[in-house]
Design an enzyme around this catalytic site. Structure first.
Site, short mmCIF file in Angstrom:
data_model
loop_
_atom_site.label_atom_id
_atom_site.label_comp_id
_atom_site.label_asym_id
_atom_site.label_seq_id
_atom_site.Cartn_x
_atom_site.Cartn_y
_atom_site.Cartn_z
N ASN A 1 48.33 41.59 44.26
CA ASN A 1 47.96 43.33 44.54
C ASN A 1 48.13 43.78 43.46
OD1 ASN A 1 51.00 44.64 47.03
ND2 ASN A 1 47.96 45.02 46.43
N CYS B 1 44.05 40.80 47.81
CA CYS B 1 43.47 39.46 46.55
C CYS B 1 44.89 39.10 46.04
CB CYS B 1 43.18 40.83 45.34
SG CYS B 1 44.76 41.23 44.18
N ASP C 1 37.45 39.12 39.88
CA ASP C 1 39.14 39.91 39.81
C ASP C 1 39.00 40.09 37.78
OD1 ASP C 1 41.54 39.73 38.83
OD2 ASP C 1 42.29 37.73 39.72
N CYS D 1 45.43 43.89 41.19
CA CYS D 1 44.67 45.02 40.48
C CYS D 1 43.51 45.54 42.02
CB CYS D 1 43.32 44.18 39.33
SG CYS D 1 44.45 43.57 38.07
N ARG D 2 42.49 44.56 42.38
CA ARG D 2 41.83 44.72 43.43
C ARG D 2 42.12 45.54 44.44
NH1 ARG D 2 38.98 38.74 42.84
NH2 ARG D 2 41.42 38.52 42.82
N SER D 3 43.24 44.59 45.40
CA SER D 3 43.49 45.43 46.22
C SER D 3 44.06 47.02 46.74
CB SER D 3 44.20 44.58 47.64
OG SER D 3 45.52 43.91 46.38
#
Length: 169
Positions: free
Chosen positions: A13, A10, A127, A15-17
């Protein structure tokens, strides 16, 4: 035995990944593939290098049984394009960045995470950074759905031999 590497990407690095890394790790372990698959996450930008995942990501993930506390943000490196068999972007913008940076011979490794979710599916993992709690829950919903499809894909590719892994479907 050769191991297959997956990199989740993301922007920052945090939140999402890292959440994707933890969710997929859980599903890989449940499928009995932990000895054949290794996972990492990174960001396209270096805003948060060395930082732990966002506290909100950690809290929402923990409520579902995922531990992100040991993960630390890093930026995608040139060597990642050779090191990993699949590089999974959380959205179209980060996928474009990866394509721009990736050597042409390695571009077949680049995919979007949500390609592995069953239909109907979202195009992207949204996001959640600037939103509220519902955004972090939606991220988890998306990633849990896609993780199951990804692990099914890995299982099919890894049997009978890890050396026969194909990143394209």
């Amino acid at each position: 035995m050769q191991r297959v590497g997956l990199l989740f990407v993301c922007m920052g690095n945090i939140c999402r990944s890292p959440t994707a890394e933890a969710v997929v790790r859980y599903h890989v372990e449940r499928a009995g593939l932990a000895d054949r698959v290794w996972l990492d996450s990174a960001g396209t930008h270096g805003y948060h290098i060395g930082a732990p995942p966002d506290e909100r990501s950690q809290a929402h993930a923990a409520r579902r049984g995922y531990d992100l506390s040991a993960l630390r943000a890093r930026r995608v490196e040139a060597a990642d394009f050779q090191r990993f068999e699949l590089i999974l972007a959380m959205d179209h913008g980060n996928l474009r960045w990866l394509r721009d940076e990736c050597p042409p011979a390695e571009r077949h490794k680049l995919r979007r995470m949500m390609e592995f979710a069953p239909p109907p599916r979202r195009e992207e993992v949204p996001d959640p950074y600037y939103g509220g709690p519902a955004g972090f829950e939606l991220v988890l919903d998306c990633l849990e759905s896609a993780a199951q499809g990804l692990v099914a894909h890995l299982s099919a590719q890894l049997v009978p031999a890890c050396g026969n892994f194909r990143s394209q479907t």
